[in-house]
Each structure stands twice: as C-alpha cells, then as structure tokens.
Design a protein around this motif. Structure first.
Motif, PDB file in Angstrom:
ATOM      1  N   LYS A 117       0.828  -1.206   0.000  1.00  0.00           N
ATOM      2  CA  LYS A 117       0.000   0.000   0.000  1.00  0.00           C
ATOM      3  C   LYS A 117       0.863   1.256   0.000  1.00  0.00           C
ATOM      4  O   LYS A 117       1.957   1.266   0.576  1.00  0.00           O
ATOM      5  CB  LYS A 117      -0.922   0.003   1.217  1.00  0.00           C
ATOM      6  CG  LYS A 117      -1.880  -1.185   1.257  1.00  0.00           C
ATOM      7  CD  LYS A 117      -2.739  -1.182   2.506  1.00  0.00           C
ATOM      8  CE  LYS A 117      -3.671  -2.388   2.526  1.00  0.00           C
ATOM      9  NZ  LYS A 117      -4.532  -2.421   3.738  1.00  0.00           N
ATOM     10  N   ASN A 118       0.355   2.279  -0.624  1.00  0.00           N
ATOM     11  CA  ASN A 118       1.042   3.568  -0.687  1.00  0.00           C
ATOM     12  C   ASN A 118       0.764   4.358   0.586  1.00  0.00           C
ATOM     13  O   ASN A 118      -0.392   4.526   0.994  1.00  0.00           O
ATOM     14  CB  ASN A 118       0.537   4.349  -1.905  1.00  0.00           C
ATOM     15  CG  ASN A 118       1.415   5.530  -2.249  1.00  0.00           C
ATOM     16  OD1 ASN A 118       1.987   6.175  -1.376  1.00  0.00           O
ATOM     17  ND2 ASN A 118       1.511   5.835  -3.533  1.00  0.00           N
ATOM     18  N   SER A 133      -1.969   7.066   0.818  1.00  0.00           N
ATOM     19  CA  SER A 133      -3.379   6.712   0.656  1.00  0.00           C
ATOM     20  C   SER A 133      -4.266   7.475   1.629  1.00  0.00           C
ATOM     21  O   SER A 133      -3.944   7.619   2.808  1.00  0.00           O
ATOM     22  CB  SER A 133      -3.573   5.201   0.876  1.00  0.00           C
ATOM     23  OG  SER A 133      -2.812   4.444  -0.029  1.00  0.00           O
ATOM     24  N   LEU A 137      -6.599   3.415   4.217  1.00  0.00           N
ATOM     25  CA  LEU A 137      -5.836   2.176   4.112  1.00  0.00           C
ATOM     26  C   LEU A 137      -6.687   0.938   4.380  1.00  0.00           C
ATOM     27  O   LEU A 137      -6.170  -0.164   4.531  1.00  0.00           O
ATOM     28  CB  LEU A 137      -4.651   2.208   5.080  1.00  0.00           C
ATOM     29  CG  LEU A 137      -3.517   3.172   4.696  1.00  0.00           C
ATOM     30  CD1 LEU A 137      -2.518   3.318   5.818  1.00  0.00           C
ATOM     31  CD2 LEU A 137      -2.826   2.704   3.426  1.00  0.00           C
ATOM     32  N   TRP A 146      -7.336   1.969  -0.830  1.00  0.00           N
ATOM     33  CA  TRP A 146      -6.007   2.566  -0.753  1.00  0.00           C
ATOM     34  C   TRP A 146      -5.375   2.719  -2.146  1.00  0.00           C
ATOM     35  O   TRP A 146      -5.847   2.159  -3.131  1.00  0.00           O
ATOM     36  CB  TRP A 146      -5.096   1.728   0.149  1.00  0.00           C
ATOM     37  CG  TRP A 146      -5.216   0.253  -0.064  1.00  0.00           C
ATOM     38  CD1 TRP A 146      -6.084  -0.606   0.549  1.00  0.00           C
ATOM     39  CD2 TRP A 146      -4.460  -0.546  -0.977  1.00  0.00           C
ATOM     40  NE1 TRP A 146      -5.917  -1.879   0.084  1.00  0.00           N
ATOM     41  CE2 TRP A 146      -4.924  -1.877  -0.849  1.00  0.00           C
ATOM     42  CE3 TRP A 146      -3.438  -0.275  -1.878  1.00  0.00           C
ATOM     43  CZ2 TRP A 146      -4.394  -2.926  -1.586  1.00  0.00           C
ATOM     44  CZ3 TRP A 146      -2.913  -1.314  -2.619  1.00  0.00           C
ATOM     45  CH2 TRP A 146      -3.388  -2.624  -2.460  1.00  0.00           C
ATOM     46  N   ARG A 147      -4.309   3.508  -2.183  1.00  0.00           N
ATOM     47  CA  ARG A 147      -3.575   3.766  -3.427  1.00  0.00           C
ATOM     48  C   ARG A 147      -2.446   2.749  -3.591  1.00  0.00           C
ATOM     49  O   ARG A 147      -1.815   2.335  -2.621  1.00  0.00           O
ATOM     50  CB  ARG A 147      -2.972   5.166  -3.404  1.00  0.00           C
ATOM     51  CG  ARG A 147      -3.992   6.278  -3.189  1.00  0.00           C
ATOM     52  CD  ARG A 147      -4.668   6.691  -4.459  1.00  0.00           C
ATOM     53  NE  ARG A 147      -5.738   7.664  -4.231  1.00  0.00           N
ATOM     54  CZ  ARG A 147      -6.343   8.332  -5.205  1.00  0.00           C
ATOM     55  NH1 ARG A 147      -5.988   8.136  -6.461  1.00  0.00           N
ATOM     56  NH2 ARG A 147      -7.325   9.184  -4.923  1.00  0.00           N
ATOM     57  N   LEU A 194      -6.167   4.308  -7.363  1.00  0.00           N
ATOM     58  CA  LEU A 194      -6.758   3.494  -6.316  1.00  0.00           C
ATOM     59  C   LEU A 194      -6.616   2.020  -6.688  1.00  0.00           C
ATOM     60  O   LEU A 194      -6.753   1.640  -7.862  1.00  0.00           O
ATOM     61  CB  LEU A 194      -8.240   3.826  -6.145  1.00  0.00           C
ATOM     62  CG  LEU A 194      -8.577   5.176  -5.495  1.00  0.00           C
ATOM     63  CD1 LEU A 194     -10.045   5.511  -5.730  1.00  0.00           C
ATOM     64  CD2 LEU A 194      -8.261   5.142  -4.002  1.00  0.00           C
ATOM     65  N   TYR A 195      -6.349   1.197  -5.701  1.00  0.00           N
ATOM     66  CA  TYR A 195      -6.188  -0.243  -5.939  1.00  0.00           C
ATOM     67  C   TYR A 195      -7.403  -0.831  -6.639  1.00  0.00           C
ATOM     68  O   TYR A 195      -7.280  -1.587  -7.608  1.00  0.00           O
ATOM     69  CB  TYR A 195      -5.947  -0.947  -4.607  1.00  0.00           C
ATOM     70  CG  TYR A 195      -5.950  -2.457  -4.700  1.00  0.00           C
ATOM     71  CD1 TYR A 195      -4.906  -3.136  -5.318  1.00  0.00           C
ATOM     72  CD2 TYR A 195      -6.998  -3.208  -4.165  1.00  0.00           C
ATOM     73  CE1 TYR A 195      -4.901  -4.529  -5.390  1.00  0.00           C
ATOM     74  CE2 TYR A 195      -7.007  -4.587  -4.241  1.00  0.00           C
ATOM     75  CZ  TYR A 195      -5.956  -5.242  -4.855  1.00  0.00           C
ATOM     76  OH  TYR A 195      -5.958  -6.620  -4.930  1.00  0.00           O
TER      77      TYR A 195
END
Length: 508
Positions: A142-143, A146, A149, A154-155, A424-425
């Motif tokens: 994960k970034n 974000s 989370l 998350w990003r 975004l994921y």
C-alpha cells in the motif's frame, strides 16, 4: 516524527561521528517502524538480527574513528529479487518461497562492505512482472499517501519495486534498492513521492539480481532526495568481473556541487512531443509545463523535440520482455532449486505441475506469449522485427543528444514519469497486468530500450494530495548532469518528502 529522519545521509553520518546519535538507535527505530507500519506490507521479511549486528559494528567503527563510508550505519532495504547470502530470496513467488541464496548480489555486497545496515527484503510484483506491486504471493503493498488504508480504498505504491519505494517514503529506511526493467524503480518513486534512479545500463552490476529481461534490467536506487541518491550510487557503481555486461572502464565518483554553484543557464532542455500522450492527466501536464517554464526563466534553452518511434516502444518492449521471460523462466523446472511438485511419475509431469503451482497467471501468460513469439514461424515476424524497431528507438535518443546538426542538440529530456497520480487499488485491478503496464510504463520504458539513464523526482501534490513527479533523461553515462539538474529543480520546488510520514501518523 523521528528527529533523525530530517537528516540526509551525509548529515546522519556526521551525527554518528560526533556521537549525537548512533547506528544502533537508528536501526532500532527503523525496525520498530517497520513493524508499526506492517499494514503497508512494504517488506516480505525483516532481518533484525543482521541489522542489529551491522549497526553494532558500525557504532564501534565510529567510536574508533574508522567509519567505512558515508553510508556506514545508514539503514537500507533491498528488493526481494536480489540475492543475499543465507537470507530467503523469493521474488514474491511460490516458486522461490524457500530459496535461500548462497551468495550476495554485488550491489548488496558493496553496500554491506561500506557499512550499510539492512532492515529487510522488500515486496514486489512476482518476478518483477508488474507496475503496481499487487501481484505478490505475499499480498499487495500500500502507498503511504493513501487517503484510506482499509479494504480496497487505498492507493497502489507502483511497481514492481513498490515495497522498496513504500519503505523509503514511510521513513523506515534512508535508501532502498529496486530493479528497473521498464520503469520499475521510477514508477513507484513517482507514486510514492521520492527520488528513483535508473542508471545507464552496465553502470551497476546485475550479478545476483534474479533476471527478468537481461538486456534491459538494471539495479535502481530509491531515496528521499537527490543527494542521498548520489551517495548510494557512488558506493555501488563500477565494473564487476562477475558481470560481463558491466561497463569496463573505472567509475569515478559523481560530485554534485553546492546548489549556488549549479548553473543551468544555456542548458538545452528537450520536451518530447510524443510524450504528450492519451491518458496524460491535466495535473501532470500542468506540472510538466510549470517546470519547463521555471527552467526557461532561469536561462535554460527549452525546445520541443521529436522521438518518433515512442508510440511503437511499448509494443516492442512487450514483445522483447515476454521473449526473454520465456527464456529466463525455463530454469524453474523443479529439478535444481525452487518449488518442486510431488508424486509425479515422469519428468514431463514434474515440469508441468511444478510450473503450474509455482507461477501465477501473469508469469504463465508471459511465458506462453514469449514462446509463441519465439516459434520458428513467428521469430522473424515478431522477435527480429522488435529488435530492429528497438534500434530505431535508441537512434531517436541519439539523434537528440548527438544530432548531425549540433544546433538541434539537447542535454536533458524532461518528461512525465507516470501519466497520473497513484491510482486506487480497486480501479487499478480492473485492468489486466498487460494493460496496466502499457499505460503505466509509457514514459519510462523507452529509456530501458536505449540503455540511457533516467531519474524521477517529486514536484508537487495533486488536488487529491498525492505526489506528481517528472522524469529527466540524458545520454549514456550522463548521470552527473542528471543529478545536477534534478538537484536544481528539487531546490526550486522544495517538495517535502517527510510530509507523507506526517500524513500517515495523522491518519493513524
């Protein structure tokens, strides 16, 4: 906020020397932070015993005034496709989940001998095939930027060196090693708001880097600022007798002068018109224009240039990538090392079941596609033609850096790194791995095709509070000029790489 995180590598080394802090204290904090930030999934495994042993030895050297280098006692992380002796090296795969490397990759060997402290091995896309670090057998990274989370809100951290970028962006370590085949260091650096260097092909040894595409792979460096990146490069670059592809001439350490002595007047900056491509976000385009304007106002000569084969580059990269993947992955057969299927009664069954169990769908797809391109009836149509176009792509860069008409020459190319901020994921996984890479690697993979150096540096935050970065490219072995220009831009934009740490702490 840990006070030492506000220091660069040189400043931290000086604080070790004067006794105001110690490698042991910094290593303890780094390991503690890595555990606290486990939700990011930056690491596949931590190496606490090794880290504390290295930190203790470093502290003793500083006490005795015998420090080895500027990175002595500095915390680092290494992507899990670099071999480290007696430590598992998995490439984030089931195939190598129990593989313990019997030797050190040259990159790590040089860092270790210089006194660096290894915190752990970082997460990645399986066998480095991806641009999001979402295809790891250990789960996605994960970034830290974000907004949320939880669940899938998350990003992504980018890939395939997303774990290394995430660890540096979160302030867990000062530097991390990644690998870059088509942008796998610069892409996550862009999304995570840090510096990512892809050096000239052959400047840094690939010995001990488990290969993806031998003709394009290079070890990359991720740090929070340009000066730290220079410090790490000066430790790991140079010829290596264990890697025949390294440049044979001696490496002379790069020196970036103080900011006040960097003069960009009359520097020739090229803006490749082909990089203004479909999918480029308005905010990235505005950032690109803003930095070009800043350079021009300061006295640089900014002009539009053409790299006419850019549009073909991603297709050529895809073909050559998959052909070399098919060749490189053939070694994983369940016989010599890695995962081995059980209860098979023939060699063919052993091969088939082992590879079916050991590889994910992304790896299998690239192997199958690569073998298709390499079939006798397809070899000339795909592989040979791709090689010819690759040469044309390399010629495009040569024609702007060393043109026949010297009046059209440029010193540096300025481009976007990625087309957008970190996705975004939940949006990113709507596309196939192939489509993701085609979009995310558009601006980065041409440099790998040509073997030239490129660096990504963060510029500003988007309206969503996410990093937007730009890329600089130069001719082969032009790292010193890249660093000078990047350092000048860094000073103008004053992007605070520690802001992400504050954001994370505020949200949690």
């Amino acid at each position: 906020m840990r006070r030492h995180l506000q220091l660069g590598i040189k400043q931290l080394s000086a604080s070790y020397a004067d006794g105001s802090t110690s490698p042991k204290t910094v290593a303890d904090i780094a390991l503690d932070d890595a555990v606290k930030l486990k939700v990011l999934n930056s690491f596949i495994r931590l190496t606490p015993e090794l880290a504390l042993h290295q930190a203790k030895e470093s502290a003793y050297r500083y006490k005795e005034k015998k420090s080895l280098s500027s990175v002595d006692g500095i915390t680092i992380a290494v992507k899990d496709n670099f071999c480290i002796k007696n430590v598992k090296t998995t490439c984030a795969s089931k195939m190598l989940e129990d593989f313990v490397a019997p030797y050190n990759a040259t990159v790590y060997e040089r860092l270790s001998k210089a006194g660096a402290v290894l915190i752990g091995k970082t997460n990645m896309d399986q066998f480095a095939m991806g641009s999001g670090t979402v295809d790891s057998v250990y789960g996605p990274t994960k970034n830290v930027w974000s907004e949320d989370l939880t669940e899938n809100n998350w990003r992504i951290s980018g890939g395939s060196s997303g774990g290394s970028a995430s660890a540096v962006a979160a302030g867990i370590c000062y530097a991390a090693i990644g690998s870059d085949t088509g942008g796998s260091t610069r892409n996550p650096a862009s999304y995570c708001g840090i510096v990512g260097l892809k050096p000239t092909y052959g400047l840094i040894s690939r010995n001990g880097l488990i290969p993806l595409v031998n003709s394009m792979d290079v070890p990359g460096i991720l740090t929070r600022n340009i000066t730290d990146c220079v410090e790490v490069l000066n430790v790991i670059a140079g010829p290596d007798e264990k890697d025949s592809t390294t440049i044979k001439k001696s490496f002379h350490k790069i020196h970036v002068p103080p900011l006040e002595k960097i003069d960009i007047r009359n520097l020739r900056i090229g803006i490749p018109k082909e990089y203004h491509c479909p999918g480029l976000s308005v905010e990235v385009l505005d950032t690109w224009k803003k930095i070009a304007d800043i350079l021009e106002v300061a006295g640089a000569k900014v002009s539009q240039v053409s790299l006419p084969h850019t549009a073909a580059s991603i297709f050529v990269y895809s073909i050559l990538n998959q052909c070399e993947v098919a060749s490189n992955m053939a070694r994983y057969d369940g016989i010599e090392y890695g995962h081995r299927a059980e209860d098979e009664h023939s060699t063919e069954q052993l091969y088939a079941k082992t590879r079916a169990q050991g590889f994910n769908s992304v790896v299998k797809t690239r192997i199958l596609t690569g073998n298709y391109f390499l079939l006798k009836r397809n070899y000339e149509k795909y592989f040979e033609k791709a090689l010819r176009v690759r040469r044309l792509i390399a010629e495009d860069f040569k024609n702007v850096f060393q043109p026949v008409d010297i009046a059209n020459q440029v010193d540096i190319l300025l481009t976007p790194t990625t087309l957008t901020e970190a996705p975004l994921y939940k949006d990113f996984i709507q596309q196939t791995n192939r489509d993701q890479c085609a979009v995310q690697d558009f601006c980065t993979q041409p440099a790998n095709m040509a073997g030239i150096p490129a660096i990504s540096l963060p510029i500003r935050l988007s309206s969503n509070g996410l990093p937007i970065s730009l890329q600089l490219m130069s001719r082969s072995l032009g790292e010193e000029l890249l660093f000078k220009v990047a350092r000048w831009i860094e000073a103008q934009v004053q992007f605070d790489c520690l802001e992400n740490k504050k954001i994370y702490e505020a949200r949690n």
